[in-house]
Design a protein around this motif. Sequence first.
Motif, PDB file in Angstrom:
ATOM      1  N   THR A 160      -8.695 -83.161  45.330  1.00 59.99           N
ATOM      2  CA  THR A 160      -8.406 -82.585  45.660  1.00 59.99           C
ATOM      3  C   THR A 160      -7.859 -81.861  44.598  1.00 59.99           C
ATOM      4  OG1 THR A 160      -6.558 -84.670  45.642  1.00 59.99           O
ATOM      5  CG2 THR A 160      -7.852 -84.745  47.142  1.00 59.99           C
ATOM      6  N   ASP A 161      -7.452 -82.383  43.494  1.00 60.50           N
ATOM      7  CA  ASP A 161      -6.884 -81.263  42.484  1.00 60.50           C
ATOM      8  C   ASP A 161      -8.000 -80.304  42.157  1.00 60.50           C
ATOM      9  OD1 ASP A 161      -4.544 -82.267  42.716  1.00 60.50           O
ATOM     10  OD2 ASP A 161      -5.048 -83.966  41.370  1.00 60.50           O
ATOM     11  N   PHE A 162      -7.673 -78.761  41.918  1.00 62.02           N
ATOM     12  CA  PHE A 162      -8.932 -77.981  41.270  1.00 62.02           C
ATOM     13  C   PHE A 162      -8.134 -77.482  41.015  1.00 62.02           C
ATOM     14  CE2 PHE A 162      -7.923 -76.769  46.037  1.00 62.02           C
ATOM     15  CZ  PHE A 162      -8.269 -75.595  45.441  1.00 62.02           C
ATOM     16  N   SER A 163      -8.806 -76.364  40.432  1.00 60.72           N
ATOM     17  CA  SER A 163      -8.402 -74.532  39.748  1.00 60.72           C
ATOM     18  C   SER A 163      -8.278 -73.553  40.458  1.00 60.72           C
ATOM     19  CB  SER A 163      -8.583 -74.537  38.392  1.00 60.72           C
ATOM     20  OG  SER A 163      -8.146 -75.257  37.073  1.00 60.72           O
ATOM     21  N   VAL A 164      -7.523 -72.450  40.305  1.00 59.70           N
ATOM     22  CA  VAL A 164      -7.546 -71.130  40.857  1.00 59.70           C
ATOM     23  C   VAL A 164      -7.938 -69.901  39.961  1.00 59.70           C
ATOM     24  CG1 VAL A 164      -6.538 -71.693  43.338  1.00 59.70           C
ATOM     25  CG2 VAL A 164      -5.162 -71.070  41.375  1.00 59.70           C
ATOM     26  N   GLY A 165      -8.171 -69.085  40.279  1.00 58.93           N
ATOM     27  CA  GLY A 165      -8.488 -67.669  39.415  1.00 58.93           C
ATOM     28  C   GLY A 165      -8.794 -67.816  38.520  1.00 58.93           C
TER      29      GLY A 165
END
Length: 365
Positions: A160-165
């Motif tokens: 559920t936690d992830f990175s963007v960019g």
Amino acid sequence: MTTIGRPARAGDRITDVAGITVGHFQRVDADARVADPDSPDGHGWATGTTVVRVAAPNAVAAVDVRGGGPGTRETDLLDPSNTVQTVHAIVLSGGSAYGLAAADGVMRALEADGVGLPMDAAGHVVPIVPAAVIFDLPVGAWDHRPDAGFGAEAVRSAGTDFSVGSVGAGAGARAGSLKGGVGTASVTIAEGPAAGITVGALMVANPVGAVIDQSTGLPFDLTDADLAARGLKRPDPEECSAVAALAAKQTVLNTTIGVVATDAALDAAMTRRLAMAGHDGLGRAIRPAHSPLDGDTIFAVATGGVRPESAVPVPPGMHADVAIVAEVGRHAAEVVQRAIVDAVLSAESVASIPAYRDIAPSAFV
């Protein structure tokens, strides 16, 4: 390899839809460079894969493809008139058509966990894993592209936690002449026939068209509330001019792909309308969109966890959920637009492709 990416904001990400998780795998070298038009190759690694994992047991999936140059897998399967109407994961990848191989790794990883359509009493399964890809081959070395190993690593990292960019499928993405990337957004509908339903999107922004309004130096069509929420203001005049100059330089072989998800209980035909509505948001964020050289593709997933108690009467002969679908679709367009903006604002420079936050630092309050 360099470490990149920014945490997706809780309460404004696709994983706010229960049953949806996201994982990335990328390779980005500090010395990666874009291929010169007169040279056959770039240098280093600058690509990756993103997987949207769908764990909801009764999820319904669909797709809408509007670009003239799509690279996809298993999209015919998701026609509402066909038999299979679910997915176990959706792959978004760099590597152009070569990157579709990442889905093989996702299938093998899911099979090893016993996830898929059950085929027999012996426990054999077939995971349903549609995929779409972006064209990022000139960023880094042409033959450095995602394979099955990328897909396996991405799906195993899903949470559920992830990175963007500049991560996952967004590692080598470009938005016109700016750095593109992966972005996300979500909303829980507060009132009306769809009250209590959550809609989220995850988009890989790699368009032919521009994502920045040359007249303002800001992403297209942001309201004052949007600017306040993102901590943005109009950049200084000299930075605005620099952004405008870059916005006028467009690449020619690109694509924007992504997933819209909701916890609403929708059938296959209405889930496809969710994907269709998502393209409205793509058109708001990118100018032009859906060109003959884009492969613009949006998948949609309805996990089925929420059905509003207050039904809205509809005339005989009309779909019973038309009022709900209209509201969910309206918000789908919103979250797709905001996810594309999030991708551009969260991106970091890779292979000397300038990021918006480097060109217009004064835009960030």
